[in-house]
Design a protein around this motif. Structure first.
Motif, short mmCIF file in Angstrom:
data_model
loop_
_atom_site.label_atom_id
_atom_site.label_comp_id
_atom_site.label_asym_id
_atom_site.label_seq_id
_atom_site.Cartn_x
_atom_site.Cartn_y
_atom_site.Cartn_z
N MET A 1 0.83 -1.18 0.00
CA MET A 1 0.00 0.00 0.00
C MET A 1 0.88 1.24 0.00
SD MET A 1 -3.12 0.77 2.54
CE MET A 1 -3.04 2.32 3.38
N THR A 2 0.59 2.17 -0.86
CA THR A 2 1.36 3.40 -0.98
C THR A 2 0.91 4.40 0.07
OG1 THR A 2 1.46 3.04 -3.35
CG2 THR A 2 2.02 5.23 -2.57
N GLN A 3 1.90 5.07 0.69
CA GLN A 3 1.57 6.10 1.65
C GLN A 3 1.16 7.36 0.93
OE1 GLN A 3 4.83 6.71 4.40
NE2 GLN A 3 3.46 6.03 6.00
N ARG A 4 0.14 8.02 1.46
CA ARG A 4 -0.28 9.31 0.93
C ARG A 4 0.51 10.40 1.64
NH1 ARG A 4 -6.18 10.29 -0.13
NH2 ARG A 4 -5.70 11.95 1.34
N TRP A 5 0.64 11.54 1.00
CA TRP A 5 1.40 12.64 1.61
C TRP A 5 0.80 13.11 2.92
CZ3 TRP A 5 -0.57 17.36 2.89
CH2 TRP A 5 -1.82 17.69 2.36
N ASP A 6 -0.51 12.92 3.12
CA ASP A 6 -1.15 13.43 4.33
C ASP A 6 -1.46 12.35 5.37
OD1 ASP A 6 -3.17 12.19 2.90
OD2 ASP A 6 -4.60 13.82 3.11
N ASP A 7 -0.84 11.18 5.25
CA ASP A 7 -1.08 10.11 6.23
C ASP A 7 -0.73 10.55 7.65
OD1 ASP A 7 -2.10 8.29 4.46
OD2 ASP A 7 -0.24 7.14 4.24
N TYR A 8 0.22 11.45 7.81
CA TYR A 8 0.61 11.90 9.15
C TYR A 8 -0.55 12.59 9.88
CZ TYR A 8 1.10 16.71 7.40
OH TYR A 8 0.86 17.95 6.85
N LEU A 9 -1.52 13.11 9.16
CA LEU A 9 -2.66 13.80 9.78
C LEU A 9 -3.56 12.85 10.57
CD1 LEU A 9 -3.68 16.14 6.83
CD2 LEU A 9 -2.51 16.80 8.94
N ARG A 10 -3.43 11.55 10.35
CA ARG A 10 -4.26 10.57 11.03
C ARG A 10 -3.55 9.89 12.21
NH1 ARG A 10 -5.63 11.15 6.34
NH2 ARG A 10 -5.62 9.85 4.56
N LYS A 11 -2.26 10.19 12.40
CA LYS A 11 -1.51 9.53 13.48
C LYS A 11 -2.01 10.02 14.84
CE LYS A 11 2.44 8.32 10.79
NZ LYS A 11 3.86 8.21 10.71
N PRO A 12 -1.97 9.16 15.85
CA PRO A 12 -2.51 9.54 17.16
C PRO A 12 -1.72 10.67 17.81
CG PRO A 12 -1.44 7.39 17.27
CD PRO A 12 -1.44 7.81 15.84
N ALA B 1 12.53 13.63 7.80
CA ALA B 1 12.32 12.25 7.33
C ALA B 1 10.85 11.84 7.43
CB ALA B 1 13.19 11.29 8.14
N ALA B 2 10.18 12.31 8.49
CA ALA B 2 8.78 11.93 8.70
C ALA B 2 7.81 12.76 7.87
CB ALA B 2 8.42 12.06 10.18
N LEU B 3 8.08 14.06 7.74
CA LEU B 3 7.11 14.96 7.12
C LEU B 3 7.57 15.61 5.82
CD1 LEU B 3 5.87 16.87 10.31
CD2 LEU B 3 4.91 14.81 9.26
N GLY B 4 8.86 15.50 5.52
CA GLY B 4 9.38 16.14 4.31
C GLY B 4 9.63 17.62 4.55
N PRO B 5 9.87 18.37 3.48
CA PRO B 5 10.13 19.80 3.65
C PRO B 5 8.86 20.53 4.09
CG PRO B 5 10.12 19.21 1.32
CD PRO B 5 9.99 17.93 2.10
N PRO B 6 9.01 21.55 4.93
CA PRO B 6 7.82 22.27 5.41
C PRO B 6 7.19 23.12 4.31
CG PRO B 6 9.80 23.35 6.19
CD PRO B 6 10.24 22.09 5.51
N ARG B 7 5.91 23.40 4.49
CA ARG B 7 5.19 24.30 3.60
C ARG B 7 5.68 25.73 3.80
NH1 ARG B 7 0.62 26.99 4.99
NH2 ARG B 7 0.35 25.70 6.82
N LEU C 1 8.44 25.29 11.81
CA LEU C 1 8.23 24.64 10.52
C LEU C 1 6.74 24.36 10.42
CD1 LEU C 1 11.14 22.03 10.49
CD2 LEU C 1 11.18 24.42 9.81
N GLU C 2 6.11 24.88 9.38
CA GLU C 2 4.66 24.72 9.24
C GLU C 2 4.34 23.72 8.13
OE1 GLU C 2 2.74 28.49 8.77
OE2 GLU C 2 3.60 29.27 10.61
N TYR C 3 3.49 22.78 8.48
CA TYR C 3 2.97 21.78 7.56
C TYR C 3 1.45 21.90 7.58
CZ TYR C 3 7.61 19.69 7.94
OH TYR C 3 8.96 19.48 7.91
N THR C 4 0.79 21.30 6.65
CA THR C 4 -0.68 21.28 6.68
C THR C 4 -1.12 20.56 7.95
OG1 THR C 4 -0.80 21.27 4.27
CG2 THR C 4 -2.75 20.49 5.47
N GLY C 5 -1.82 21.26 8.83
CA GLY C 5 -2.35 20.67 10.05
C GLY C 5 -1.39 20.54 11.22
N VAL C 6 -0.11 20.87 11.03
CA VAL C 6 0.89 20.69 12.09
C VAL C 6 1.94 21.79 12.02
CG1 VAL C 6 2.73 19.17 12.98
CG2 VAL C 6 0.63 18.18 12.09
N ALA C 7 2.34 22.30 13.19
CA ALA C 7 3.49 23.20 13.28
C ALA C 7 4.48 22.57 14.25
CB ALA C 7 3.07 24.58 13.76
#
Length: 115
Positions: free
Chosen positions: A1-12, A32-38, A53-59
């Motif tokens: 199964m391929t990971q989607r770029w936003d899979d981290y948004l579902r982690k607990p 390594a976990a999230l890639g380059p920040p937005r 570092l700001e990502y979609t849904g996470v700072a």
């Protein structure tokens, strides 16, 4: 199964972290976990050497800069959908929050705290 770029948004959400990032992690673990920040920005007080570092849904917050420091703060916001073992999640209404955590309070740092 391929990971989607936003899979981290579902982690607990845990006491140690969220989105697969833990407090104390160095920059390379975050990348390594999230890639380059937005977006990457400095804090408002130069003496603090804070970088965010700001990502979609996470700072991800580093108080000693990303080169020398480690993660010492994490912020989850919508569209983050992961939740804690106690079912704390982003987007809860005040009624839901107080119903589940009756001792919640607003701190001097302008954040909701659950003792």
């Amino acid at each position: 199964m391929t990971q989607r770029w936003d899979d981290y948004l579902r982690k607990p959400i845990t006491e140690e972290g969220l989105a697969g990032i833990r407090l104390g992690d160095p920059l390379n673990a975050v990348l390594a976990a999230l890639g380059p920040p937005r977006k990457r920005r400095s804090g408002k007080v130069p003496a603090e050497r804070m970088e965010i570092l700001e990502y979609t849904g996470v700072a991800v917050i580093f108080h000693d800069g990303v080169v020398d420091g480690v993660v010492d703060g994490l912020i989850a916001e919508q569209p983050y959908v992961g939740e804690s073992a106690e079912h704390l999640r982003v987007g809860m209404t005040w009624r839901e929050l107080v119903g589940r955590f009756p001792h919640v309070y607003f701190s001097e740092r302008y954040v909701w705290c659950i003792p």
